[in-house]
Scaffold this motif. Structure first.
Motif, short mmCIF file in Angstrom:
data_model
loop_
_atom_site.label_atom_id
_atom_site.label_comp_id
_atom_site.label_asym_id
_atom_site.label_seq_id
_atom_site.Cartn_x
_atom_site.Cartn_y
_atom_site.Cartn_z
N ALA A 97 7.51 -43.64 53.25
CA ALA A 97 6.22 -42.98 53.08
C ALA A 97 6.38 -41.68 52.29
O ALA A 97 7.44 -41.06 52.30
N ILE A 98 5.30 -41.27 51.63
CA ILE A 98 5.35 -40.06 50.83
C ILE A 98 5.03 -38.81 51.64
O ILE A 98 5.53 -37.72 51.33
N ASP A 99 4.24 -38.93 52.71
CA ASP A 99 3.75 -37.73 53.39
C ASP A 99 4.85 -36.83 53.94
O ASP A 99 4.71 -35.60 53.90
N PRO A 100 6.00 -37.35 54.44
CA PRO A 100 7.03 -36.42 54.92
C PRO A 100 7.71 -35.64 53.79
O PRO A 100 8.42 -34.67 54.06
N LEU A 101 7.50 -36.06 52.55
CA LEU A 101 8.18 -35.45 51.41
C LEU A 101 7.36 -34.35 50.74
O LEU A 101 7.84 -33.67 49.84
N VAL A 102 6.12 -34.17 51.20
CA VAL A 102 5.23 -33.19 50.58
C VAL A 102 5.67 -31.77 50.94
O VAL A 102 5.84 -31.45 52.11
N LYS A 103 5.84 -30.93 49.93
CA LYS A 103 6.22 -29.54 50.14
C LYS A 103 5.00 -28.64 50.20
O LYS A 103 4.90 -27.77 51.07
N THR A 104 4.07 -28.84 49.30
CA THR A 104 2.80 -28.10 49.31
C THR A 104 1.72 -29.03 48.77
O THR A 104 1.96 -29.82 47.87
N ASN A 105 0.54 -28.94 49.35
CA ASN A 105 -0.52 -29.86 48.97
C ASN A 105 -1.84 -29.12 48.84
O ASN A 105 -2.36 -28.58 49.81
N ARG A 106 -2.39 -29.11 47.63
CA ARG A 106 -3.70 -28.54 47.38
C ARG A 106 -4.64 -29.59 46.79
O ARG A 106 -5.55 -29.27 46.05
N PHE A 107 -4.39 -30.85 47.11
CA PHE A 107 -5.32 -31.91 46.74
C PHE A 107 -6.45 -31.95 47.77
O PHE A 107 -6.28 -31.47 48.90
N PRO A 108 -7.62 -32.52 47.41
CA PRO A 108 -8.69 -32.67 48.40
C PRO A 108 -8.17 -33.41 49.64
O PRO A 108 -7.56 -34.48 49.50
N GLN A 109 -8.41 -32.86 50.82
CA GLN A 109 -7.82 -33.42 52.03
C GLN A 109 -8.28 -34.84 52.29
O GLN A 109 -7.50 -35.69 52.73
N ALA A 110 -9.57 -35.12 52.04
CA ALA A 110 -10.08 -36.47 52.29
C ALA A 110 -9.36 -37.50 51.41
O ALA A 110 -9.07 -38.61 51.87
N TRP A 111 -9.08 -37.11 50.17
CA TRP A 111 -8.36 -38.02 49.28
C TRP A 111 -6.93 -38.20 49.76
O TRP A 111 -6.42 -39.33 49.82
N TRP A 112 -6.27 -37.13 50.12
CA TRP A 112 -4.87 -37.25 50.53
C TRP A 112 -4.74 -38.06 51.82
O TRP A 112 -3.82 -38.87 51.96
N ASP A 113 -5.66 -37.88 52.74
CA ASP A 113 -5.65 -38.68 53.96
C ASP A 113 -5.72 -40.16 53.62
O ASP A 113 -5.00 -40.99 54.21
N ARG A 114 -6.59 -40.51 52.70
CA ARG A 114 -6.75 -41.92 52.29
C ARG A 114 -5.50 -42.41 51.56
O ARG A 114 -5.04 -43.53 51.78
N TYR A 115 -4.95 -41.56 50.70
CA TYR A 115 -3.76 -41.91 49.92
C TYR A 115 -2.60 -42.26 50.85
O TYR A 115 -1.89 -43.26 50.66
N VAL A 116 -2.43 -41.44 51.88
CA VAL A 116 -1.34 -41.66 52.84
C VAL A 116 -1.62 -42.86 53.73
O VAL A 116 -0.75 -43.71 53.96
N GLU A 117 -2.85 -42.94 54.22
CA GLU A 117 -3.21 -44.03 55.14
C GLU A 117 -2.98 -45.40 54.52
O GLU A 117 -2.51 -46.33 55.19
N HIS A 118 -3.31 -45.53 53.23
CA HIS A 118 -3.19 -46.83 52.56
C HIS A 118 -1.90 -46.96 51.74
O HIS A 118 -1.73 -47.93 51.00
N ASP A 119 -1.02 -45.96 51.87
CA ASP A 119 0.27 -46.01 51.18
C ASP A 119 0.10 -46.27 49.69
O ASP A 119 0.71 -47.17 49.11
N TYR A 120 -0.75 -45.45 49.07
CA TYR A 120 -1.08 -45.66 47.66
C TYR A 120 0.05 -45.31 46.70
O TYR A 120 -0.01 -45.68 45.52
N ALA A 121 1.07 -44.61 47.16
CA ALA A 121 2.16 -44.24 46.24
C ALA A 121 2.79 -45.45 45.59
O ALA A 121 3.21 -45.41 44.43
N GLY A 122 2.84 -46.56 46.34
CA GLY A 122 3.45 -47.77 45.79
C GLY A 122 2.61 -48.46 44.74
O GLY A 122 3.12 -49.29 43.98
N MET A 123 1.32 -48.12 44.67
CA MET A 123 0.42 -48.73 43.68
C MET A 123 0.02 -47.76 42.58
O MET A 123 -0.41 -48.18 41.51
N ASP A 124 0.12 -46.47 42.84
CA ASP A 124 -0.33 -45.43 41.94
C ASP A 124 0.45 -45.47 40.62
O ASP A 124 1.67 -45.28 40.61
N GLY A 125 -0.25 -45.73 39.53
CA GLY A 125 0.41 -45.81 38.23
C GLY A 125 1.10 -44.52 37.82
O GLY A 125 2.17 -44.54 37.21
#
Length: 251
Positions: A51-79
């Motif tokens: 998962a990507i979430d344990p690797l985050v050092k600082t995050n200033r992305f919209p929280q609702a988006w980041w919650d969704r990104y992590v929940e659905h494990d989008y890092a594996g699909m994100d171009g």
């Protein structure tokens, strides 16, 4: 030297003057705002199915988006994320190569990001002492056309920012030293409770529980919760007696 370039060098001169990392990031976002960016994230990139979430050092992305990104494990699909693995060169999000943009789920991730105010961006791979590959990514609400000078300025600011954060974290490591809430969460999770179960038990939101578990894994540089439990025991952050009590409370 243009006024914009002067602002960049003034930022670089004061990166070490900020007492807090949050103050440094506030300053960075003010400066990159002149380039059209409103958001940023500094994170390690996951290997394999991690998962990507344990690797985050600082995050200033919209929280609702980041919650969704992590929940659905989008890092594996994100171009954008996938292209970083193949190059150490910075690039704009709209420059993602076709082979990554056409991967399954990539267009969905890009579309949902845009719905959350992340239409375009610029990503800079940077050095990290903890992760094999890290990056600072800036996000914008509109599509951008960055000049070579503007890209160079963003590269420079990203490198100085990441270097400063790395030095601060090396002097003041965040691993270990669980808060009382983190300890509670870790004990309940280790007893087999789901994040939803723990949220009900502790009277907090499920997302807060997920945030705490991510923080715990980061503090112990653990790949998963089981790994975090083992390290917490080794470092005396929790005891076998506490684990036994948690398991006993399940009956």
């Amino acid at each position: 030297m243009s006024a914009q370039e002067k602002t960049v060098f003034e930022f670089i001169e004061r990166v070490d003057s900020h007492a807090l990392i949050d103050d440094l990031l506030d300053d960075l976002l003010r400066v990159v705002g002149d380039y059209g960016f409103q958001h940023m994230i500094y994170t390690g990139l996951p290997v394999g199915n991690n998962a990507i979430d344990p690797l985050v050092k600082t995050n200033r992305f919209p929280q609702a988006w980041w919650d969704r990104y992590v929940e659905h494990d989008y890092a594996g699909m994100d171009g954008v994320c996938q292209q970083v693995y193949s190059t150490m060169s910075p690039f704009a999000w709209n420059e993602v190569e076709q082979r990554f943009a056409e991967r399954e789920g990539a267009s969905q991730v890009a579309g949902e990001a845009a719905e959350h105010g992340l239409v375009d961006g610029y990503i800079v791979p940077v050095f990290s002492r903890d992760e094999w590959l890290s990056a600072i990514s800036f996000g914008a609400a509109t599509e951008l056309r960055l000049s070579p000078r503007e890209r160079g300025a963003l590269n420079l600011m990203a490198v100085y920012t990441s270097s400063t954060i790395e030095r601060r974290q090396q002097r003041q490591p965040t691993r270990g030293k669980l808060s009382s809430r983190e300890r509670e969460v870790l004990l309940w999770i280790s007893a087999g409770k789901s994040c939803w179960d723990v949220s009900v038990i502790l009277g907090i939101s499920e997302q807060t529980v997920r945030f705490h578990t991510a923080q715990i894994r980061t503090k112990f540089n653990a790949s998963n919760t089981t790994h975090a439990v083992a390290r917490a025991l080794q470092q005396g952050e929790i005891s076998l007696g506490q684990l036994a009590e948690s398991l006993g409370d399940m009956h």
